[in-house]
Design a protein around this motif. Structure first.
Motif, PDB file in Angstrom:
ATOM      1  N   ALA A  40       0.777  -1.222  -0.036  1.00 35.76           N
ATOM      2  CA  ALA A  40      -0.061   0.216   0.064  1.00 35.76           C
ATOM      3  C   ALA A  40       0.676   1.425  -0.013  1.00 35.76           C
ATOM      4  CB  ALA A  40      -0.806  -0.038   1.072  1.00 35.76           C
ATOM      5  N   GLU A  41       2.116   1.195   0.121  1.00 33.84           N
ATOM      6  CA  GLU A  41       3.162   2.268   0.077  1.00 33.84           C
ATOM      7  C   GLU A  41       3.178   2.913  -1.155  1.00 33.84           C
ATOM      8  OE1 GLU A  41       6.802   0.995   1.778  1.00 33.84           O
ATOM      9  OE2 GLU A  41       5.923   0.799   3.873  1.00 33.84           O
ATOM     10  N   CYS A  91      -8.526   0.932  12.350  1.00 35.20           N
ATOM     11  CA  CYS A  91      -9.021   1.298  10.740  1.00 35.20           C
ATOM     12  C   CYS A  91      -8.423   2.520  10.102  1.00 35.20           C
ATOM     13  CB  CYS A  91     -10.523   1.648  10.903  1.00 35.20           C
ATOM     14  SG  CYS A  91     -11.459   0.340  10.911  1.00 35.20           S
ATOM     15  N   GLU A  92      -7.820   3.542  10.821  1.00 33.20           N
ATOM     16  CA  GLU A  92      -7.133   4.472  10.322  1.00 33.20           C
ATOM     17  C   GLU A  92      -5.795   3.802  10.088  1.00 33.20           C
ATOM     18  OE1 GLU A  92      -7.987   8.091  12.817  1.00 33.20           O
ATOM     19  OE2 GLU A  92      -6.065   8.674  11.985  1.00 33.20           O
ATOM     20  N   ARG A  93      -5.170   3.229  10.698  1.00 31.66           N
ATOM     21  CA  ARG A  93      -3.858   2.842  10.676  1.00 31.66           C
ATOM     22  C   ARG A  93      -3.936   1.941   9.388  1.00 31.66           C
ATOM     23  NH1 ARG A  93      -1.077   1.206  16.102  1.00 31.66           N
ATOM     24  NH2 ARG A  93       0.614   0.617  14.722  1.00 31.66           N
ATOM     25  N   LYS A 142      -5.869   1.940   7.026  1.00 36.82           N
ATOM     26  CA  LYS A 142      -6.749   2.723   5.776  1.00 36.82           C
ATOM     27  C   LYS A 142      -7.883   1.694   5.180  1.00 36.82           C
ATOM     28  CE  LYS A 142      -2.664   5.396   4.126  1.00 36.82           C
ATOM     29  NZ  LYS A 142      -1.521   4.734   4.795  1.00 36.82           N
ATOM     30  N   THR A 199     -11.931   1.300   5.443  1.00 38.01           N
ATOM     31  CA  THR A 199     -12.939   2.195   5.496  1.00 38.01           C
ATOM     32  C   THR A 199     -13.993   1.253   6.040  1.00 38.01           C
ATOM     33  OG1 THR A 199     -12.134   3.683   3.925  1.00 38.01           O
ATOM     34  CG2 THR A 199     -14.381   3.906   4.596  1.00 38.01           C
ATOM     35  N   ARG A 259     -11.244  -6.062   5.076  1.00 38.50           N
ATOM     36  CA  ARG A 259     -11.119  -5.165   4.051  1.00 38.50           C
ATOM     37  C   ARG A 259     -12.219  -5.627   2.910  1.00 38.50           C
ATOM     38  NH1 ARG A 259      -6.999  -1.314   3.742  1.00 38.50           N
ATOM     39  NH2 ARG A 259      -5.823  -2.623   4.603  1.00 38.50           N
ATOM     40  N   THR A 292      -4.557  -3.091  -2.878  1.00 37.00           N
ATOM     41  CA  THR A 292      -5.849  -2.463  -2.951  1.00 37.00           C
ATOM     42  C   THR A 292      -6.046  -1.574  -3.897  1.00 37.00           C
ATOM     43  OG1 THR A 292      -5.081  -0.931  -1.159  1.00 37.00           O
ATOM     44  CG2 THR A 292      -6.148  -3.217  -0.437  1.00 37.00           C
ATOM     45  N   GLY A 295      -8.727   0.556  -3.264  1.00 36.79           N
ATOM     46  CA  GLY A 295      -9.452   1.833  -2.355  1.00 36.79           C
ATOM     47  C   GLY A 295     -10.870   1.374  -2.484  1.00 36.79           C
TER      48      GLY A 295
END
Lengths: 289, 289
Positions: free
Chosen positions: A161-162, B60-62, B64, B66, B94, B104, B106
């Motif tokens: 993901a980077e 969830c934030e770390r 990423k 949603t 996810r 991913t 997104g």
């Protein structure tokens, strides 16, 4: 759960039955308590199946996971047969949890999941080489899990993901102790002084089947090859660098974190040595089952 | 997949619907790409729900990831309501993979899995204390994952598989660097010189909600409490040792690897301080939502 399969997925089976659902109580989901293999199928036959099955059997032994590997082998051959090229992903989990918590009773029944994907790899990259970056996320060290292709893969998810640039093919990862280990989805070899070096995988990393095939081919051809502790300086000094995995075979790194690398001589020589093995079934003794 | 639920499992929902199946392509299964919470429900209300939701949102934030945490909160309250005591396990992944590989786009849609279990904890152990061993398996260090309650839990599975004796309640785990971190399913506190010490969790381990509740309660009561780097020697010198998690609250260790520990004074005092919080909703401000 019964929705149409996403693009590229041709088929999903759970314990031999065509379905797209597994038990919500499966320990593979709850804990990543399982293993997987990604197998290239060429000419209707699973490539390097001998090495894949050997690694899977070794992983089951280390995790004390009892699975019917004979049934798995039969299914792999059956799913490989209909198409000229495909990718098979096989997952073996400890199966549905029989109780809450990490403990096992030994009575768990393993779940076997097989997925067939359309072939996706571009053969031109084996000649052209790929661009590679360094991952920021590291790999935690755990001898008890090192080498296994298990289902705990968040480190790889975070490393992948980077970057979003499609021109970058892979990222190399260091251990928390600073040792070079592998790519997110590949093993790495360095060429130095006419010999090969690849990271030891006794503290972290996945012992790839193509890595094993390269080491065996090098040995058979009298090319010096060493598994050792490597770091970022070894990477900087490497004359050639290449990546391996079951799908891509050997892929030269032509650029690492902005540094251009030469096409080299040993990388193409190893590609030639492995070509018979990768093009079709047969090849090096024992590797294709 | 549609088989009867195992003993102790009262209910399973996936994305709000009662079912026992999830997609075989879910990234939670393939990579452990997700998070979970184990919530004690008392008097029809989820205990420490504020801390659980805060940790989940942070995770969830770390990662990423949603997810609809408002819908999750509503469902947790709904599932907690019918019974006097139950255990809710909530997983957020996810969701189904949209393509092969770690990457991913997104556009993934998170999967929410909720499971309700019958209450299983014996309150007598809070008085009697428990016997604990040292795990042989270590915890790999990765700051990117440290503190998170994610789905990569093979280290805990292997540590739990090291013993079968039902008289042993837990094993304490060290990091690959030799630091004391936690139990397989609990956090650990040491009492020394009238103050509390608990391992820092910036390199590995799970930042437990009950650990947080204990630190807050100690702070409010003027008891010195420190998060620091601890090792096996600190453990040997500790005057009292106790374990915490969302279900057990505070559980004294009465024997560690053959060494008998005293009932102590600070451990029961902290149990008293936390009693209002654990017995029923309400308690310390903010922790119960």
């Amino acid at each position: 759960v019964s929705a149409a399969l996403p693009q590229g997925v041709e088929l999903v089976r759970v314990n031999g039955e065509e379905t797209s659902a597994i038990a919500a109580l499966d320990r593979g989901l709850h804990y990543g308590d399982g293993l997987f293999e990604t197998i290239a199928c060429v000419g209707g036959v699973p490539r390097l199946i001998g090495l894949h099955l050997k690694r899977l059997a070794g992983g089951c032994e280390r995790l004390k996971l009892t699975a019917d590997l004979a049934a798995l082998e039969r299914e792999v051959y059956e799913l490989a047969r209909p198409t000229a090229r495909s990718i098979l992903k096989v997952l073996v989990t400890r199966g549905p949890a029989l109780a809450r918590g990490y403990g096992t009773s030994g009575a768990e029944k393993a779940t076997r999941i097989t997925l067939r994907y359309a072939w996706s790899e571009d053969p031109a990259l084996a000649r052209e080489g790929v661009r590679v970056r360094m991952a920021k996320v590291c790999l935690g060290e755990n001898p008890a899990l090192a080498g296994l292709k298990h289902l705990n893969r968040l480190e790889q998810v975070l490393a992948r993901a980077e970057w979003g640039d499609p021109e970058i093919a892979e990222a190399l990862m260091l251990s928390s102790g600073g040792a070079l280990i592998s790519g997110t989805m590949s093993n790495v070899f360095l060429v130095h002084g006419g010999g090969l070096r690849t990271p030891r995988l006794d503290r972290c990393g996945v012992a790839g089947v193509m890595r094993e095939a390269v080491l065996q081919a090098a040995s058979a051809a009298g090319i010096a090859a060493e598994e050792c502790v490597l770091n970022a300086e070894d990477l900087a000094r490497a004359e050639e660098i290449f990546l391996t995995n079951a799908l891509i075979g050997i892929r030269p790194v032509r650029e690492l974190a902005g540094r251009t690398l030469p096409a080299g001589t040993l990388t193409p020589r190893l590609q030639e040595l492995l070509a018979p093995l990768l093009a079709a079934p047969g090849g090096l003794a024992g590797m294709n089952g």
